[in-house]
Write an enzyme that holds these catalytic residues in place. Structure first.
Site, PDB file in Angstrom:
ATOM      1  N   PHE A   1      40.115 -12.896  18.528  1.00 29.71           N
ATOM      2  CA  PHE A   1      39.111 -11.854  18.798  1.00 29.71           C
ATOM      3  C   PHE A   1      39.762 -10.492  18.609  1.00 29.71           C
ATOM      4  O   PHE A   1      40.721 -10.154  19.299  1.00 29.71           O
ATOM      5  CB  PHE A   1      38.520 -11.938  20.208  1.00 29.71           C
ATOM      6  CG  PHE A   1      37.435 -10.898  20.391  1.00 29.71           C
ATOM      7  CD1 PHE A   1      36.131 -11.140  19.976  1.00 29.71           C
ATOM      8  CD2 PHE A   1      37.729  -9.650  20.933  1.00 29.71           C
ATOM      9  CE1 PHE A   1      35.148 -10.165  20.094  1.00 29.71           C
ATOM     10  CE2 PHE A   1      36.740  -8.671  21.060  1.00 29.71           C
ATOM     11  CZ  PHE A   1      35.446  -8.930  20.640  1.00 29.71           C
TER      12      PHE A   1
ATOM     13  N   ASP B   1      48.092  -7.158  18.473  1.00 28.54           N
ATOM     14  CA  ASP B   1      46.892  -6.674  19.174  1.00 28.54           C
ATOM     15  C   ASP B   1      47.056  -6.898  20.677  1.00 28.54           C
ATOM     16  O   ASP B   1      46.807  -7.987  21.188  1.00 28.54           O
ATOM     17  CB  ASP B   1      45.642  -7.390  18.647  1.00 28.54           C
ATOM     18  CG  ASP B   1      44.360  -6.847  19.297  1.00 28.54           C
ATOM     19  OD1 ASP B   1      44.449  -6.099  20.293  1.00 28.54           O
ATOM     20  OD2 ASP B   1      43.267  -7.187  18.808  1.00 28.54           O
TER      21      ASP B   1
ATOM     22  N   LYS C   1      41.472  -0.454  25.703  1.00 30.27           N
ATOM     23  CA  LYS C   1      41.048  -0.868  27.037  1.00 30.27           C
ATOM     24  C   LYS C   1      41.694  -0.068  28.173  1.00 30.27           C
ATOM     25  O   LYS C   1      41.271   1.054  28.431  1.00 30.27           O
ATOM     26  CB  LYS C   1      41.239  -2.377  27.190  1.00 30.27           C
ATOM     27  CG  LYS C   1      40.262  -3.143  26.271  1.00 30.27           C
ATOM     28  CD  LYS C   1      39.952  -4.558  26.705  1.00 30.27           C
ATOM     29  CE  LYS C   1      38.740  -5.081  25.935  1.00 30.27           C
ATOM     30  NZ  LYS C   1      39.049  -6.087  24.935  1.00 30.27           N
TER      31      LYS C   1
END
Ligand SMILES: *Cc1c(COP(=O)(O)O)cnc(C)c1O
Length: 407
Positions: A141, A226, A255
């Site tokens: 993802f 990531d 985030k």
């Protein structure tokens, strides 16, 4: 009708139906706690997919936001602002890279990393024009842009959104032999999550990122790490790659860099990679804006000054052990690192969603990921006592005599 039901009816009428949230409507948050519009209190065990590692409305981050809101909020990159430099300096010092390129959302930062790797491939590695290949993992993802969903292995993420960008090769996650086999002369990058978050908290074999880095270094391939979800303390280290002593060649962050307050993301790299960007090559109207920079700097400072990675390691190890001790007819496996934990529900007990609903009714907010997994990832400022509260409820909901599940 309860206020909760009224709000949900309104949003059903006016919002695109691209999400299926739990039926709870929140109006206030503080630290690890949130309150709904009917006055019920919940322990937030999702932390906005790890965007709220510092807890809701951390006073230091809110103060930075308010102070900056009273001075200057947006200049665009057509001009300098006095907050971006100090923020990026701090970010580079915290991560050990030469330079940072600020963006806003995670997907934008991933796109930025893909562009950096391709341009590096053409200008530095000497790959022929338009031939660059980037290797990605099954079950990944990395966000929701058309390029990114184009290399997703999740059918629903792609269905109806093609045609997709070429130049991506998919290999199994956690498999370094497959990586070695997939690398060809035109391979410029390997995009990888050090733990797959949305994929169901999938932890790769020990030493995976170390071997990945060795293979990629030997073949002149960049590791695009990531850490949007795993980074900034979530897994018990500052970055999850630190478990293997590697942060990649391009580190992707997002985030929690915005402290749950404002979207702040970016990539970090050393000069040999970052120097491929020249004025006009890439940009974002809001990227590096003073409000985000002030928030980002404070968010980073909170993680460092409050020792949140160590806290995550200590409490996460403790919680994982306690979760494994639960006598349960439903739990197949408990896995994770630090306070990034997945509790996998057995197929025969049905999906994880009803368990999340039962937790919600008892004041614990979690979400399900990848159908069978309850994701447990509270703000890292949580205390042992607060985790005990959550553990009691989780034990009631997944343990022997559970009100949920087929068994
Ligand atoms: C959340 C996430 C993204 C996408 O971030 P957005 O801010 O939602 O665009 C990318 N990669 C990983 C690993 C993520 O967890």
């Amino acid at each position: 009708m309860s206020r909760t039901a009224e709000y949900i009816r309104e949003v059903d009428q006016w919002s695109a139906h691209n999400y299926g949230p739990l039926p709870v409507v929140l109006e206030r948050g503080e630290g690890v706690w949130v309150w709904d519009v009917d006055g019920r209190k919940y322990l937030d065990m999702l932390a906005a997919y790890s965007a709220v590692n510092q807890g809701h409305r951390h006073p230091r981050i809110i103060e930075a936001l308010e102070r900056q809101a009273g001075r200057l909020t947006l200049t665009s990159r057509a001009f300098h602002n006095d907050r971006m430099g100090p923020f990026l300096r701090r970010l580079c010092e915290a991560t050990g890279f030469d330079r940072a390129l600020p963006m806003n959302t995670g997907a934008e930062a991933v796109e930025t990393a893909l562009k950096a790797a391709r341009k590096w491939g053409y200008e530095v590695k000497g790959v022929p024009a338009d031939q660059a290949e980037i290797i990605v993992c099954e079950n990944n993802f990395h966000g929701r842009t058309t390029t990114i969903v184009g290399f997703s292995s999740e059918h629903q993420y792609r269905q109806g959104f093609g045609p997709f960008a070429p130049g991506f090769i998919t290999i199994p996650y956690g498999d370094t032999d497959a990586l070695e086999r997939a690398i060809g002369p035109d391979t410029v990058g390997f995009l990888v999550e050090p733990i797959q978050g949305e994929g169901g908290i999938v932890v790769p074999p020990d030493g995976y990122m170390k071997t990945v880095q060795e293979i990629c270094r030997a073949n002149r391939v960049l590791v695009l790490n990531d850490e949007i979800q795993t980074g900034l303390g979530r897994t018990g280290k500052m970055f999850c790659g630190d478990w293997d002593g590697e942060r990649g060649d391009i580190l992707i962050v997002g985030k929690a860099l915005g402290g749950g307050v404002f979207p702040v993301s970016g990539i970090l790299a050393n000069d040999d990679v970052m120097d491929v960007f020249h004025p006009g090559d890439h940009g974002s109207t809001f990227g590096g804006n003073p409000l985000g920079a002030a928030v980002g700097e404070a968010s980073l400072a909170v993680i460092v000054d409050e020792g949140l990675p160590d806290r995550s390691l200590e409490l996460g190890t403790w919680l994982q052990d306690r979760l494994r001790d639960i006598e349960s007819p439903h739990v197949a496996e408990v896995r994770g690192r630090g306070l990034m934990i997945g509790v996998e529900i057995k197929k025969e007990s049905g999906p994880a969603r009803p368990f999340c609903n039962a937790l919600m009714e008892r004041g614990i907010l979690c979400n399900d990921t990848h159908h069978q997994v309850i994701r447990i990832a509270p703000p890292l400022v949580i205390s042992r006592d607060e985790l005990e509260v959550a553990l009691d409820v989780i034990t009631e909901v997944v343990g022997v005599g559970s009100p949920v599940g087929a068994a």
